[in-house]
Motif scaffolding. Structure first.
Motif, short mmCIF file in Angstrom:
data_model
loop_
_atom_site.label_atom_id
_atom_site.label_comp_id
_atom_site.label_asym_id
_atom_site.label_seq_id
_atom_site.Cartn_x
_atom_site.Cartn_y
_atom_site.Cartn_z
N THR A 1 0.83 -1.21 0.00
CA THR A 1 0.00 0.00 0.00
C THR A 1 0.86 1.25 0.00
OG1 THR A 1 -0.14 0.12 2.42
CG2 THR A 1 -1.86 -1.15 1.27
N VAL A 2 0.26 2.34 -0.49
CA VAL A 2 0.89 3.66 -0.50
C VAL A 2 -0.12 4.67 0.06
CG1 VAL A 2 1.79 5.52 -1.94
CG2 VAL A 2 2.33 3.14 -2.51
N ALA A 3 0.33 5.47 1.02
CA ALA A 3 -0.49 6.55 1.56
C ALA A 3 0.36 7.81 1.60
CB ALA A 3 -1.00 6.19 2.95
N GLN A 4 -0.26 8.96 1.37
CA GLN A 4 0.50 10.20 1.40
C GLN A 4 -0.30 11.32 2.04
OE1 GLN A 4 1.14 12.39 -2.35
NE2 GLN A 4 -0.01 10.79 -3.42
N ASP A 5 0.44 12.27 2.61
CA ASP A 5 -0.17 13.50 3.10
C ASP A 5 0.60 14.66 2.50
OD1 ASP A 5 2.19 13.78 4.62
OD2 ASP A 5 1.28 12.88 6.40
N ALA A 6 0.45 15.84 3.07
CA ALA A 6 1.08 17.02 2.47
C ALA A 6 2.59 17.00 2.57
CB ALA A 6 0.54 18.28 3.15
N ALA A 7 3.13 16.20 3.52
CA ALA A 7 4.57 16.25 3.76
C ALA A 7 5.34 15.01 3.33
CB ALA A 7 4.83 16.50 5.26
N ARG A 8 4.68 13.81 3.37
CA ARG A 8 5.44 12.58 3.14
C ARG A 8 4.56 11.52 2.49
NH1 ARG A 8 10.32 13.13 5.41
NH2 ARG A 8 10.93 10.97 5.05
N VAL A 9 5.24 10.46 2.03
CA VAL A 9 4.58 9.27 1.52
C VAL A 9 4.98 8.11 2.42
CG1 VAL A 9 4.28 7.73 -0.46
CG2 VAL A 9 4.82 10.13 -0.84
N THR A 10 4.03 7.25 2.77
CA THR A 10 4.33 6.06 3.57
C THR A 10 3.99 4.82 2.74
OG1 THR A 10 3.86 7.21 5.63
CG2 THR A 10 3.88 4.80 5.69
N ALA A 11 4.99 3.96 2.55
CA ALA A 11 4.81 2.72 1.80
C ALA A 11 4.88 1.55 2.76
CB ALA A 11 5.90 2.59 0.74
N THR A 12 3.92 0.62 2.62
CA THR A 12 3.89 -0.58 3.45
C THR A 12 4.18 -1.79 2.56
OG1 THR A 12 2.21 0.43 4.87
CG2 THR A 12 2.49 -1.95 5.05
N PHE A 13 4.98 -2.71 3.10
CA PHE A 13 5.40 -3.89 2.33
C PHE A 13 4.82 -5.17 2.92
CE2 PHE A 13 8.29 -0.49 1.47
CZ PHE A 13 8.54 -0.60 0.11
N ASP A 14 4.87 -6.24 2.12
CA ASP A 14 4.23 -7.48 2.54
C ASP A 14 4.87 -8.14 3.75
OD1 ASP A 14 6.54 -8.38 1.30
OD2 ASP A 14 5.54 -9.94 0.13
N ASP A 15 6.11 -7.73 4.09
CA ASP A 15 6.76 -8.27 5.28
C ASP A 15 6.47 -7.44 6.52
OD1 ASP A 15 8.21 -6.00 4.73
OD2 ASP A 15 10.13 -7.02 4.40
N GLY A 16 5.58 -6.44 6.40
CA GLY A 16 5.21 -5.61 7.54
C GLY A 16 6.03 -4.35 7.68
N ASP A 17 7.12 -4.21 6.94
CA ASP A 17 7.96 -3.02 7.01
C ASP A 17 7.24 -1.82 6.41
OD1 ASP A 17 9.97 -4.42 8.18
OD2 ASP A 17 11.32 -4.42 6.44
N THR A 18 7.62 -0.64 6.88
CA THR A 18 7.14 0.60 6.27
C THR A 18 8.33 1.51 5.98
OG1 THR A 18 6.80 1.62 8.45
CG2 THR A 18 4.89 0.53 7.43
N VAL A 19 8.19 2.30 4.93
CA VAL A 19 9.20 3.29 4.57
C VAL A 19 8.50 4.63 4.41
CG1 VAL A 19 10.90 4.03 2.85
CG2 VAL A 19 10.67 1.60 3.40
#
Length: 377
Positions: free
Chosen positions: A129-147
């Motif tokens: 999944t990918v989610a974003q707001d005004a300042a950043r993007v958050t990516a979630t991966f199938d192993d539970g990690d987020t960037v």
């Protein structure tokens, strides 16, 4: 959670080029790919003059040239008769040729450069999944990690998860024909300094030299097997080629179906697209990987500028500049593909008209500028 300036999803030629170009400009980069390892097959095999120019900026061109085969000519033929010659040798560039080199080699050299600059590829890593707001993007991966990143770039190919998550449409369609792709060793008149396209009543065949002495063979064939055999490749060359070519071995083979699509936009807020995630088209003219590499360099400049304080309209400029180029390339490759696959009854007329074009220097020079990518400087 990992924090980074730019998260790049997809470590093919586009993602690797983008990572190297950003690292060279001091940008923090996280590069991930869902595959456990990089490509080990040849796939895209031609690097054009414009790509060699832009790759020189990240010090990869000299390494590629050392391992590739230079082909200063592209010819279209009907059996042994030459209908049209596109000569790159007179182009105003330091690289007046098509460089034939397996995609696996291109990716290896790009990865070496990324590592020299302090980066690497995290794999296997599958985006969910990918989610974003005004300042950043958050990516979630199938192993539970987020960037968490300031910007995310989808360089994850035709079936891009990034593009889907961003809600960007991918307009276009698919051609009805399947294509055979094979790297074969040949005996006979197969020059190592020229890419040849044979147009015959049975269909087209491309024969291009590779550095290891093999030749790339590409041909449309409905109902092609998943892994075409040496006998099948021989039959295609006998039916469509110049005659006298003997297949002694098939190193690797596959089949594929061609799509022609362009993303409706290259940007959705802090999410951007490049390479096959943004455009796919026929391999006619050898533009696919080249267009992605050129996207990457342009996007790296835009991102580095914005991260250094420039207005983020620079990212809109990237989209506004690169998307029309993709549309032009899709239109060109579509015309070439449809010419190559027209009904058999019309092929003699097509060949006659092509012969006339081949005797018009202004048109062949214009085609050389377009196929080399120099027209998109």
């Amino acid at each position: 959670m990992t924090d980074t300036d730019v998260l790049i999803v997809g470590a093919g030629p586009t993602g690797l080029t983008l990572a190297a170009a950003l690292l060279l400009q001091g940008v923090s980069v996280t590069l991930v790919d869902r595959q456990a390892e990089g490509a080990n097959t040849s796939r895209a095999a031609g690097v054009n003059a414009r790509s060699l120019e832009v790759l020189d900026r990240i010090d990869v061109t000299r390494r590629l040239v050392k391992e590739g085969v230079e082909a200063p000519r592209f010819t279209i033929r009907d059996r042994a008769a030459t209908l049209l010659t596109v000569d790159f040798s007179g182009l105003a560039t330091d690289y007046p040729f098509t460089l034939l080199v397996p995609q696996s080699t291109t990716e290896r050299l790009l990865l070496e450069r990324v590592r020299e600059l302090g980066g690497d590829v995290i794999r296997p890593k599958t985006l969910v999944t990918v989610a974003q707001d005004a300042a950043r993007v958050t990516a979630t991966f199938d192993d539970g990690d987020t960037v968490s990143a300031r910007y995310l770039v989808g360089a994850d190919g035709m079936h891009s998860t990034v593009r889907t998550q961003a809600g960007i449409g991918f307009t276009g369609g698919a051609y009805e024909h399947e294509f055979v792709l094979a790297d074969a060793r040949l005996r006979g008149d197969a020059p190592t300094d020229e890419v040849r396209l044979f147009w015959a009543s049975e269909g087209l065949t491309v024969v291009a030299p590779l550095p290891d002495g093999a030749f790339r063979i590409v041909a449309p064939m409905d109902g092609a097997p998943e892994h075409p055999s040496a006998d099948l490749v021989q039959r295609l060359l006998d039916d469509r080629g110049p005659g006298g070519l003997v297949v002694t071995d098939v190193v690797w083979s596959s089949r594929f179906r061609i799509h022609h699509r362009v993303a409706d936009d290259y940007r959705a807020g802090r999410v951007l697209l490049a390479g096959d995630a943004a455009h796919v088209h026929s391999p006619a003219g050898g533009q696919g990987m080249n267009l992605g590499i050129q996207d990457a360099i342009a996007l790296a400049d835009a991102l580095a500028a914005v991260l250094d304080g420039a207005p983020d309209t620079r990212l809109d400029d990237y989209a506004a500049t690169r998307r029309p180029i993709a549309e032009q390339v899709v239109a060109l490759t579509d015309r070439l593909t449809r010419l190559a696959t027209i009904p058999r009854s019309l092929r003699p007329l097509r060949n006659a008209l092509l012969g006339l074009v081949g005797r018009m220097p202004a048109l062949t020079r214009a085609l050389a500028a377009r196929l080399s990518g120099l027209v998109y400087r």
